[in-house]
Design an enzyme around this catalytic site. Sequence first.
Site, PDB file in Angstrom:
ATOM      1  N   ASP A 123      21.553 100.201  30.227  1.00 59.72           N
ATOM      2  CA  ASP A 123      21.676 100.682  31.748  1.00 59.72           C
ATOM      3  C   ASP A 123      21.531 102.110  31.673  1.00 59.72           C
ATOM      4  OD1 ASP A 123      22.456  98.953  34.324  1.00 59.72           O
ATOM      5  OD2 ASP A 123      23.412 101.093  34.163  1.00 59.72           O
ATOM      6  N   ASP A 249      18.316  88.755  31.408  1.00 58.56           N
ATOM      7  CA  ASP A 249      18.458  89.882  32.360  1.00 58.56           C
ATOM      8  C   ASP A 249      17.261  90.200  33.243  1.00 58.56           C
ATOM      9  OD1 ASP A 249      19.677  92.432  33.423  1.00 58.56           O
ATOM     10  OD2 ASP A 249      18.815  93.522  31.946  1.00 58.56           O
ATOM     11  N   HIS A 279      22.931  90.984  31.794  1.00 60.20           N
ATOM     12  CA  HIS A 279      22.560  92.256  31.669  1.00 60.20           C
ATOM     13  C   HIS A 279      23.595  93.057  30.774  1.00 60.20           C
ATOM     14  CE1 HIS A 279      21.402  96.217  33.158  1.00 60.20           C
ATOM     15  NE2 HIS A 279      22.418  96.422  33.630  1.00 60.20           N
TER      16      HIS A 279
END
Length: 301
Positions: A123, A249, A279
């Site tokens: 991320d 994801d 995710h």
Amino acid sequence: MKILRTPDERFTGLADYAFAPHWMDIASGAGSALRIHSVDEGPRDAAPVLMMHGEPSWSYLYRHMVPALVAKGHRAVAPDLAGFGKSDKPSEQADYTYERHVKWMSDWLTATNLTGITLFCQDWGGLIGLRLVAAFPERFARVVVANTGLPVGTGRSEGFKQWLEFSQSVPELPVGEIVSMGTVRGLSAAEKAAYDAPFPDESYKACARKFPTLVPITPEHASVAENKEAWKVLERFDKPLLTAFSDSDPVSKGGERIFHDRVPGAKGQAHVTIAGAGHFLQEDKPAELASLIDALIRKTS
């Protein structure tokens, strides 16, 4: 710049998070200091595994990976980005820019003087962490990229579009529930509470609110030019780079291909897809990821 600091008692008794805190003061860029927190476990003479979190999590995300890596003989380091976890939190959304985050973590990295680093990034941990690799390639020995990217204004996935709209419209940002929804297994009530712990109220969530809007998904976004320059460095990065994206994801699906195509160090690596993970794959498959990192280090040392 007004800076908020989450009271220590908010972090008392969190499940599986009994790590000693480590602190580093860095310049905020607005005439004040920011206190950055990190987990730093394992032998000091071992090469560090640097694990960088994203939005809206914190180093709690790595609570299972840290002891697993230490048990394999590695030094495990997991900082909290400014605005998250135990780190200080500037109070206004305008205090946060992509470039400020890169500068803050660059200053933290040089102050800690980590070298021989194996980076694991996911991320925003990738959006910032890969910029660190580009800025200080000599400090990094290898990289594991998971559910992240380095965007340069060329669009967004449908999953990210939905997340952006939700994050900017919901009256209260339910951080623990967001992380839970980004997993396959779902989180317990105690785990959700641990992700909520850094944020006593909405005033502490300025960065969590701002981060989605900072992802450079259009040519007009700030940091497009800086990310393009970073890609020029990554396109010469010939140290091992392994992708470990998950199979569930919607935000980052397919994002590994750009690394396979453009980074020399990705050629010939045994890239993997982490099955049964969302995710936040660190929550779904922490032991598998720790073993993957350990195997890469042993194979390429």
